[in-house]
Each structure stands twice: as structure tokens, then as C-alpha cells.
Design an enzyme around this catalytic site. Sequence first.
Site, PDB file in Angstrom:
ATOM      1  N   THR A   1      -1.043   7.552  -0.671  1.00 44.42           N
ATOM      2  CA  THR A   1      -2.345   7.423  -1.355  1.00 44.42           C
ATOM      3  C   THR A   1      -3.148   6.229  -0.861  1.00 44.42           C
ATOM      4  OG1 THR A   1      -1.475   5.974  -3.072  1.00 44.42           O
ATOM      5  CG2 THR A   1      -1.297   8.355  -3.472  1.00 44.42           C
TER       6      THR A   1
ATOM      7  N   ARG B   1       0.849  -1.189   0.000  1.00 44.96           N
ATOM      8  CA  ARG B   1       0.000   0.000   0.000  1.00 44.96           C
ATOM      9  C   ARG B   1       0.875   1.225   0.000  1.00 44.96           C
ATOM     10  NH1 ARG B   1      -4.697   0.908   4.325  1.00 44.96           N
ATOM     11  NH2 ARG B   1      -2.951   1.553   5.590  1.00 44.96           N
TER      12      ARG B   1
ATOM     13  N   ASP C   1       0.342  -2.433  12.252  1.00 48.77           N
ATOM     14  CA  ASP C   1       0.805  -2.896  10.936  1.00 48.77           C
ATOM     15  C   ASP C   1       1.108  -4.402  11.014  1.00 48.77           C
ATOM     16  OD1 ASP C   1       2.510  -1.502   8.278  1.00 48.77           O
ATOM     17  OD2 ASP C   1       2.728  -3.610   8.793  1.00 48.77           O
TER      18      ASP C   1
ATOM     19  N   ASP D   1       4.662  -5.620   9.796  1.00 46.95           N
ATOM     20  CA  ASP D   1       5.728  -5.273  10.744  1.00 46.95           C
ATOM     21  C   ASP D   1       5.662  -6.149  11.992  1.00 46.95           C
ATOM     22  OD1 ASP D   1       6.937  -3.344   9.208  1.00 46.95           O
ATOM     23  OD2 ASP D   1       5.759  -1.692  10.038  1.00 46.95           O
TER      24      ASP D   1
HETATM   25  C1  PRP Z   1      -1.267  -4.305   4.630  1.00 50.76           C
HETATM   26  C2  PRP Z   1      -2.098  -5.550   4.829  1.00 50.76           C
HETATM   27  C3  PRP Z   1      -2.932  -5.568   3.577  1.00 50.76           C
HETATM   28  C4  PRP Z   1      -3.176  -4.110   3.311  1.00 50.76           C
HETATM   29  C5  PRP Z   1      -4.566  -3.770   3.759  1.00 50.76           C
HETATM   30  O1  PRP Z   1      -0.199  -4.567   3.788  1.00 50.76           O
HETATM   31  O2  PRP Z   1      -1.342  -6.704   5.033  1.00 50.76           O
HETATM   32  O3  PRP Z   1      -2.297  -6.184   2.469  1.00 50.76           O
HETATM   33  O4  PRP Z   1      -2.206  -3.384   4.078  1.00 50.76           O
HETATM   34  O5  PRP Z   1      -4.875  -2.473   3.469  1.00 50.76           O
HETATM   35  P1  PRP Z   1      -5.974  -2.056   2.388  1.00 50.76           P
HETATM   36  O6  PRP Z   1      -7.185  -2.905   2.642  1.00 50.76           O
HETATM   37  O7  PRP Z   1      -6.214  -0.600   2.675  1.00 50.76           O
HETATM   38  O8  PRP Z   1      -5.398  -2.270   1.019  1.00 50.76           O
HETATM   39  P2  PRP Z   1       0.934  -3.477   3.447  1.00 50.76           P
HETATM   40  O9  PRP Z   1       0.565  -2.732   2.215  1.00 50.76           O
HETATM   41  O10 PRP Z   1       1.220  -2.666   4.676  1.00 50.76           O
HETATM   42  O11 PRP Z   1       2.160  -4.360   3.029  1.00 50.76           O
HETATM   43  P3  PRP Z   1       3.039  -5.405   3.878  1.00 50.76           P
HETATM   44  O12 PRP Z   1       2.179  -6.638   4.061  1.00 50.76           O
HETATM   45  O13 PRP Z   1       4.196  -5.645   2.985  1.00 50.76           O
HETATM   46  O14 PRP Z   1       3.419  -4.794   5.204  1.00 50.76           O
HETATM   47  N1  URA Z   2      -2.588  -2.575   7.024  1.00 47.63           N
HETATM   48  C1  URA Z   2      -2.226  -3.008   8.267  1.00 47.63           C
HETATM   49  O1  URA Z   2      -1.251  -3.753   8.421  1.00 47.63           O
HETATM   50  N2  URA Z   2      -2.958  -2.586   9.312  1.00 47.63           N
HETATM   51  C2  URA Z   2      -4.034  -1.785   9.172  1.00 47.63           C
HETATM   52  O2  URA Z   2      -4.669  -1.442  10.180  1.00 47.63           O
HETATM   53  C3  URA Z   2      -4.385  -1.355   7.878  1.00 47.63           C
HETATM   54  C4  URA Z   2      -3.638  -1.768   6.819  1.00 47.63           C
END
Ligand code: PRP
Ligand code: URA
Length: 209
Positions: free
Chosen positions: A108, A104, A200, A203
Site C-alpha cells: 500500500t 512503508r 532503497d 538497504d
Molecule cells: C523509506 C525512506 C522513507 C520512506 C519514503 O523508508 O527512508 O522513510 O521510504 O517513502 P514515502 O515518502 O513514500 O513514505 P522505508 O519505509 O523503506 O523503511 P526503511 O528506512 O526501514 O528501509
Molecule cells: N524509499 C526509498 O528508500 N527509496 C525510494 O526511492 C522511495 C522510498
Amino acid sequence: MSKVYVFDHPLIQHKVAMIRDKNTTTKDFRQLVKEIAMLMTFESTRDLKLEDKTIETPICETTVKMLSGEDVAVVPILRAGLGMVDGVLELIPNAKVGHIGLYRDPVTHEPHEYYCKMPEDIDKRRIFVTDPMLATGGSAVAAIDFVKERGGKDIVFMCLIAAPEGIAVLQEKHPDVDIYIAAKDECLNENAYIVPGLGDAGDRIFGTK
Ligand code: PRP
Ligand code: URA
């Protein structure tokens, strides 16, 4: 319109409570995510088809019910969805695994693809797309778009925590995809994080912050 299942099983709710706690260690967080995914798999495979088979017990011949060979694929959305894969595989060890890399944009909140690899026969499989978080819904919608572009038809989405906003978007864009959720939360905050949520997920699973 797709169906939305929110699990009220006490074991799932207890483990979700533990992963919400900011003091839960990376090691425990990872283990709990795996356990919740396993429990959710147990519940979300209720409609897998069975067929009669004849076998011999040590006592006599008998007819038993066995899975009819409907093949399964688990497709985690990287990174955080990876944390749920082993839980699914504990119960369905011969499932194939596809991967979709999405992140994400921090400003944005739009999803960006960086990787996609599916099992060749994805069109013949029941596909469990996994991601712990359904926030705006952008990542889940994009991931399921990719799965469908590569031939996937029988798709369910499994996540740990969902915001009402993400559920609505996913239902609108993919009305054929049922959604399995361990907990439905209140809303998103100004950074599109789920409230109360767990922070997150990537993380916390990988210990990167
Ligand atoms: C997080 C989570 C989802 C997304 C959800 O991933 O694991 O994939 O955000 O958010 P959304 O419904 O608003 O799209 P992130 O983009 O942080 O990537 P990561 O798993 O690499 O930390
Ligand atoms: N992605 C995450 O990991 N946590 C949230 O709360 C939203 C998006």
C-alpha cells in the site's frame, strides 16, 4: 506555504551523483550520506540566532557573535534517516536526538509506526527531521504529525532526494515546515520509488540487500 530549498552547491551535487551510482559500496554510501547531511546542515542553519558576547582575546576585550543558545534536536526517521544523524551532529554536537520508527508497507506504501522517543523538551527546540528519501511523502507527513503531537513546533525537514509528489504532499499537510533537499528528481515509478533516485536508501546504508 513552506519554503523549499534545493541545494545547488557543487560538493553536494557531486556527492549525490556518487550515491546514485549502483556500484557505490555500502561503506562509501554511508560515508557520503553523512557528508551530504553535514554540508546541508551548514546551509540550513543560516537563520540560527546570534547574540553579542564580551570575551577577552590575548590582546584585548572584544564583543563577538555567538549562537544565542537556540537548542537543536535531530529526529531521524528509522531506519534510513539514521544515516544522516552523525553529519548533523558533526556541526551541532550538543543537539539532542529523537527517533521515529516508520516503515512503508510494500504493497500500500502507507507508513506504519513502530517506535517514537523524543527529547523531553522537544517543544523548545529547533527540530531537524531527517530522511534520505521523500517519495510519496507519507512517511515524512506521519513523522512530523508525531513530532507535533509530542509538542514540537519549530520543525524543518531535511532529505537527500525528493520527488515532486512528496514535496507537494508535505507542503499541503505541513505548510509550516520548510523543506531542505539535496536533489529534486523527476517522478515516482509504479512501486512508488523515486526516479532516477538511488534505490532503497535503508538497504544501501545498512547493506541489507
Ligand atoms: C523509506 C525512506 C522513507 C520512506 C519514503 O523508508 O527512508 O522513510 O521510504 O517513502 P514515502 O515518502 O513514500 O513514505 P522505508 O519505509 O523503506 O523503511 P526503511 O528506512 O526501514 O528501509
Ligand atoms: N524509499 C526509498 O528508500 N527509496 C525510494 O526511492 C522511495 C522510498
